[in-house]
Every structure is written in structure tokens, then in C-alpha cells.
Design a protein around this motif. Structure first.
Motif, PDB file in Angstrom:
ATOM      1  N   SER A  56      19.054 -31.703 -25.968  1.00 10.58           N
ATOM      2  CA  SER A  56      18.061 -31.892 -24.894  1.00 10.58           C
ATOM      3  C   SER A  56      16.627 -31.788 -25.407  1.00 10.58           C
ATOM      4  CB  SER A  56      18.298 -30.872 -23.772  1.00 10.58           C
ATOM      5  OG  SER A  56      18.205 -29.554 -24.277  1.00 10.58           O
ATOM      6  N   ALA A  57      16.378 -32.319 -26.598  1.00 14.43           N
ATOM      7  CA  ALA A  57      15.052 -32.293 -27.209  1.00 14.43           C
ATOM      8  C   ALA A  57      14.952 -33.464 -28.186  1.00 14.43           C
ATOM      9  CB  ALA A  57      14.824 -30.972 -27.934  1.00 14.43           C
ATOM     10  N   PRO A  58      13.745 -33.842 -28.575  1.00 15.26           N
ATOM     11  CA  PRO A  58      13.589 -34.975 -29.498  1.00 15.26           C
ATOM     12  C   PRO A  58      14.127 -34.649 -30.894  1.00 15.26           C
ATOM     13  CG  PRO A  58      11.519 -34.454 -28.370  1.00 15.26           C
ATOM     14  CD  PRO A  58      12.449 -33.315 -28.115  1.00 15.26           C
ATOM     15  N   VAL A  72      29.104 -36.407 -32.976  1.00 22.67           N
ATOM     16  CA  VAL A  72      27.993 -37.350 -32.876  1.00 22.67           C
ATOM     17  C   VAL A  72      26.854 -36.726 -32.074  1.00 22.67           C
ATOM     18  CG1 VAL A  72      27.284 -39.655 -32.131  1.00 22.67           C
ATOM     19  CG2 VAL A  72      29.631 -39.258 -32.952  1.00 22.67           C
ATOM     20  N   VAL A  73      25.671 -36.647 -32.688  1.00 25.62           N
ATOM     21  CA  VAL A  73      24.511 -36.072 -32.016  1.00 25.62           C
ATOM     22  C   VAL A  73      23.735 -37.169 -31.299  1.00 25.62           C
ATOM     23  CG1 VAL A  73      22.289 -34.913 -32.352  1.00 25.62           C
ATOM     24  CG2 VAL A  73      24.308 -34.150 -33.618  1.00 25.62           C
ATOM     25  N   GLU A  74      23.443 -36.947 -30.036  1.00 22.16           N
ATOM     26  CA  GLU A  74      22.645 -37.879 -29.234  1.00 22.16           C
ATOM     27  C   GLU A  74      21.475 -37.109 -28.624  1.00 22.16           C
ATOM     28  OE1 GLU A  74      23.082 -40.017 -24.931  1.00 22.16           O
ATOM     29  OE2 GLU A  74      24.744 -40.338 -26.336  1.00 22.16           O
ATOM     30  N   ASN A  75      20.270 -37.474 -28.996  1.00 23.64           N
ATOM     31  CA  ASN A  75      19.086 -36.805 -28.456  1.00 23.64           C
ATOM     32  C   ASN A  75      18.747 -37.386 -27.087  1.00 23.64           C
ATOM     33  OD1 ASN A  75      18.670 -36.851 -31.643  1.00 23.64           O
ATOM     34  ND2 ASN A  75      17.661 -35.047 -30.796  1.00 23.64           N
ATOM     35  N   ARG A  76      18.628 -36.504 -26.111  1.00 18.23           N
ATOM     36  CA  ARG A  76      18.269 -36.938 -24.763  1.00 18.23           C
ATOM     37  C   ARG A  76      17.209 -35.987 -24.203  1.00 18.23           C
ATOM     38  NH1 ARG A  76      22.678 -39.329 -20.764  1.00 18.23           N
ATOM     39  NH2 ARG A  76      23.510 -39.948 -22.787  1.00 18.23           N
ATOM     40  N   PRO A  77      15.960 -36.112 -24.688  1.00 15.37           N
ATOM     41  CA  PRO A  77      14.894 -35.226 -24.211  1.00 15.37           C
ATOM     42  C   PRO A  77      14.351 -35.689 -22.867  1.00 15.37           C
ATOM     43  CG  PRO A  77      14.007 -36.780 -25.788  1.00 15.37           C
ATOM     44  CD  PRO A  77      15.489 -37.053 -25.711  1.00 15.37           C
ATOM     45  N   GLY A  78      13.501 -34.852 -22.289  1.00 13.98           N
ATOM     46  CA  GLY A  78      12.818 -35.230 -21.055  1.00 13.98           C
ATOM     47  C   GLY A  78      12.991 -34.217 -19.954  1.00 13.98           C
ATOM     48  N   ALA A  79      11.939 -34.076 -19.136  1.00 10.40           N
ATOM     49  CA  ALA A  79      11.940 -33.170 -17.978  1.00 10.40           C
ATOM     50  C   ALA A  79      12.294 -31.744 -18.382  1.00 10.40           C
ATOM     51  CB  ALA A  79      12.889 -33.672 -16.900  1.00 10.40           C
ATOM     52  N   GLY A 124      14.090 -30.669 -20.785  1.00  5.50           N
ATOM     53  CA  GLY A 124      15.487 -30.491 -21.169  1.00  5.50           C
ATOM     54  C   GLY A 124      16.471 -30.822 -20.062  1.00  5.50           C
ATOM     55  N   ASN A 125      15.955 -31.104 -18.869  1.00  8.85           N
ATOM     56  CA  ASN A 125      16.843 -31.347 -17.724  1.00  8.85           C
ATOM     57  C   ASN A 125      17.679 -32.621 -17.873  1.00  8.85           C
ATOM     58  OD1 ASN A 125      15.945 -29.044 -16.460  1.00  8.85           O
ATOM     59  ND2 ASN A 125      14.495 -30.093 -15.131  1.00  8.85           N
ATOM     60  N   LEU A 126      17.122 -33.649 -18.495  1.00 12.86           N
ATOM     61  CA  LEU A 126      17.851 -34.916 -18.605  1.00 12.86           C
ATOM     62  C   LEU A 126      19.121 -34.745 -19.445  1.00 12.86           C
ATOM     63  CD1 LEU A 126      15.012 -37.591 -19.018  1.00 12.86           C
ATOM     64  CD2 LEU A 126      16.122 -36.741 -16.944  1.00 12.86           C
ATOM     65  N   GLY A 127      18.998 -34.026 -20.543  1.00 19.10           N
ATOM     66  CA  GLY A 127      20.175 -33.775 -21.365  1.00 19.10           C
ATOM     67  C   GLY A 127      21.195 -32.922 -20.646  1.00 19.10           C
ATOM     68  N   ALA A 131      23.542 -29.082 -26.519  1.00 20.64           N
ATOM     69  CA  ALA A 131      22.735 -28.227 -27.394  1.00 20.64           C
ATOM     70  C   ALA A 131      21.355 -28.146 -26.763  1.00 20.64           C
ATOM     71  CB  ALA A 131      22.655 -28.808 -28.802  1.00 20.64           C
ATOM     72  N   ALA A 132      20.937 -26.945 -26.367  1.00 23.87           N
ATOM     73  CA  ALA A 132      19.737 -26.825 -25.542  1.00 23.87           C
ATOM     74  C   ALA A 132      18.800 -25.734 -26.013  1.00 23.87           C
ATOM     75  CB  ALA A 132      20.128 -26.564 -24.088  1.00 23.87           C
ATOM     76  N   GLN A 133      17.516 -25.958 -25.751  1.00 27.50           N
ATOM     77  CA  GLN A 133      16.497 -24.933 -25.854  1.00 27.50           C
ATOM     78  C   GLN A 133      16.621 -24.033 -24.622  1.00 27.50           C
ATOM     79  OE1 GLN A 133      16.278 -28.054 -24.806  1.00 27.50           O
ATOM     80  NE2 GLN A 133      14.151 -28.685 -24.394  1.00 27.50           N
ATOM     81  N   PRO A 134      15.838 -22.955 -24.509  1.00 23.00           N
ATOM     82  CA  PRO A 134      16.010 -22.039 -23.371  1.00 23.00           C
ATOM     83  C   PRO A 134      15.831 -22.676 -21.991  1.00 23.00           C
ATOM     84  CG  PRO A 134      14.750 -20.968 -25.105  1.00 23.00           C
ATOM     85  CD  PRO A 134      14.911 -22.393 -25.527  1.00 23.00           C
ATOM     86  N   ALA A 135      14.882 -23.609 -21.839  1.00 23.75           N
ATOM     87  CA  ALA A 135      14.473 -24.057 -20.507  1.00 23.75           C
ATOM     88  C   ALA A 135      15.601 -24.541 -19.600  1.00 23.75           C
ATOM     89  CB  ALA A 135      13.389 -25.138 -20.634  1.00 23.75           C
TER      90      ALA A 135
END
Length: 327
Positions: A41-43, A68-75, A77-80, A96-100
Motif C-alpha cells: 500500500s505504498a509506492p 508477486v509484489v503489486e504496489n497500490r499506493p493512494g489515499a 494506504g487505503n487503496l491497497g 503489506a502496509a505502513q501503519p496508516a
């Protein structure tokens, strides 16, 4: 007759429960039998992306199946997180997420399309030291001098972040709260612009990850007043902790976690958790992470769930006190 029916119903229930457990165990025994997708959930290129790729690469080698890793950042971290919560709960799509998205966004946003508490926590992958850095010509060279200057100049000292509600933003608000100072927040769209403005003298201070500002500190383009970890960091041994600098109990690492969709079978969660912990604490993985100033964490699913709950409560209090909203 009634007693007989009750006993029969109990036997049927026990039988069905046992069959379900056996089915779960059989699925877990064969897991994974195909590619596993990790939605980050990050670039690409940041700390979360790097550690996720380190862990998934080793899981792929361990099990002989692609991760397979797919980056889906945005909002924030909400989009991922939304993508994972909508996925089949079979262990083949993970977050795989950051705290937010797992903690603070439920307080920052009026409405989320998912319940962060519903995820099945797998483990905390690693923690990353945060730092307090100021521009090179700032009129303070210690944390206590900074606090004194900020108290004498309420609202005139500014600090940057990668956006409203990010860890650096909340860390700055927490620092202001516990030190009795008033700081002005300046949100940016990313790390690089904020660091460049600090170096150029347009920004007073940052609470950024060590790897984002180490080079500038070592080149004497910025002053690093403290790290926000419990102990000093080996790569910058001369920099004190916040505790040593006189801000008692102030600790704020950045961490990242792995989670599965809600209702993922317990047997798969247990299998993933065990493998992740073994990978994290393998000597070669731990050493690789430490070269990037990351500390492997791990833990059980229950420990991870408790940690996420505590972080939500801790930062929720900061968000409410500062009246922060991402909308």
C-alpha cells in the motif's frame, strides 16, 4: 426423546466442526500451491516496499511458489487495503502496509470502505528508526534548545511531512503536545521535496526515517538532534535518543506489517506466521535488514493484533487532540 435429539444434535455439531478443522488443515498442508500476490500500500522504493520484497523473495524460495509484489499506493494506504479486504480469504492475496491503513486511518477518515480491525494480522515485519533533524543554520543544536526556542516563538517553528496523518505529521504533533510547544505543520506530497526544502532553509525541522536524511546529516547539510528509538542507532552512534535528550518516554518508530483478508482460515494464518517469523529471524535476513537500519520484529498473530489495537488508541488520541482530519 428430547435428550436423544439433543445428544444427536451435539454429535452432528462436533462432527461438522471436526470436519471443518480437518479441511482447513488439509488446505494449509498444500498451501501455497500457486502464486501469492502481495499488495503493497505504498509506492515502489520506500522502506515498506523494500522490506516486503525482501521477505516475499525468501518466502518464494522457501515454498517454491512465486510471491508477486503489486504496489497500490493512494489515499494514505487505503487503496491497497481495500483491494485486499475484497479478495478471497484463501491466503493468495496479502497486504503489506505502513501503519496508516491498519491503525490511524480509521480515525483520520470519516468513512472507510473497510474495517482495519477485521484483517487477520500475520506479523510486524520490521521497525525503522525515525529522527528529529533541523536545517543546518537552525538556532538550536540540541532537543532542549529546540524546545526552548519553540516555546519562545509559538507557531513560528515549522515542520514538514509527506502529508496529513502520516507518521512524521503525527510524530510532530505528539512532540508539540508532550513538550508544551506550538509547531506549524507543512504537508508535502512526498519525502524528497520536504528534505530538499529543509536543506534549502525553507523548512525548520522534520521527523523523518533515518534512511531519508542520513546522507544530509553526514554531509552536514542538516543537524540530527535525536533518534526516536529506545536505544541509539548503530549507524549514527553519536545521536542521542529522545529519552537521553530529555523528552521522557518519547518513542516513535515507523513499522510495517503483513496481514491477510478477513476470515482467512486460521490454519493458513498460522502457517504464514510461522514462515514469516523464521524468515525474519534467519541470520542473513536480519543482517540484510540491519544494513538498512531496519530491525526485524515478527510475533504471533495475537501479539500483532494487540499491537495494532494499542497503536490505534495511542495515535487516535493524538489525532483527536490536534483535531486532524485527512478530508
Amino acid at each position: 426423546m428430547n435428550k436423544f435429539c439433543a445428544r444427536l444434535a451435539a454429535l452432528v455439531l462436533v462432527s461438522a466442526t471436526g470436519a471443518a478443522v480437518l479441511a482447513q488443515q488439509e488446505v494449509a498442508t498444500n498451501y501455497p500451491s500457486r502464486a501469492v500476490k502481495i499488495i503493497v500500500s505504498a509506492p515502489p522504493g520506500g522502506g515498506l516496499d523494500i522490506v516486503a520484497r525482501v521477505i516475499t523473495d525468501r518466502l518464494a524460495k522457501r515454498w517454491g511458489q512465486p510471491f508477486v509484489v503489486e504496489n497500490r499506493p493512494g489515499a494514505g494506504g487505503n487503496l491497497g487495503a481495500e483491494a485486499v479486504v475484497q479478495a478471497e480469504p484463501d491466503g493468495y492475496t496479502l497486504l503489506a502496509a505502513q501503519p496508516a491503513p491498519l491503525t490511524t486511518n480509521v480515525v483520520l477518515y470519516r468513512k472507510l470502505n473497510f474495517d482495519p480491525a477485521a484483517f487477520e494480522p500475520l506479523a510486524i515485519m520490521s521497525s525503522i528508526p525515525n529522527t528529529l533533524v533541523v536545517r543546518s543554520d537552525f538556532p538550536a543544536s540540541t532537543v532542549q534548545e529546540l524546545i526552548a526556542f519553540a516555546r519562545d516563538n509559538p507557531g513560528k517553528v515549522n515542520f514538514g511531512s509527506q502529508g496529513v496523518g502520516t507518521t512524521p505529521h503525527l510524530t510532530g504533533e505528539l512532540f508539540a503536545r508532550v513538550t508544551g510547544t506550538k509547531l506549524t505543520h507543512v504537508p508535502y506530497r512526498g519525502t524528497a521535496q520536504a528534505v530538499n526544502d529543509l536543506i534549502a532553509g525553507h523548512l525548520d525541522l522534520l521527523f523523518f526515517q533515518l534512511d531519508s536524511v542520513r546522507e544530509q546529516y553526514q554531509a552536514k547539510k542538516a543537524k540530527m538532534l535525536a533518534v526516536t528509538t529506545a536505544a541509539r542507532v548503530a549507524s549514527v552512534p553519536d545521536v542521542p535518543t529522545m529519552e537521553e535528550a530529555g523528552v521522557k518516554g518519547f518513542r516513535c518508530d515507523t513499522w510495517n506489517a503483513l496481514a491477510a483478508p478477513p476470515k482467512t482460515p486460521a490454519a493458513i494464518v498460522t502457517k504464514l506466521n510461522g514462515a514469516i517469523n523464521e524468515v525474519l529471524h534467519a541470520p542473513e535476513t536480519a543482517e540484510h535488514l540491519r544494513t538498512m537500519d531496519m530491525t526485524p520484529i515478527g510475533g504471533t498473530p495475537d501479539e500483532t493484533r494487540t499491537f495494532l489495537k494499542e497503536e490505534t488508541a495511542r495515535w487516535g488520541a493524538v489525532i483527536r487532540a490536534a483535531k486532524i482530519s485527512a478530508e
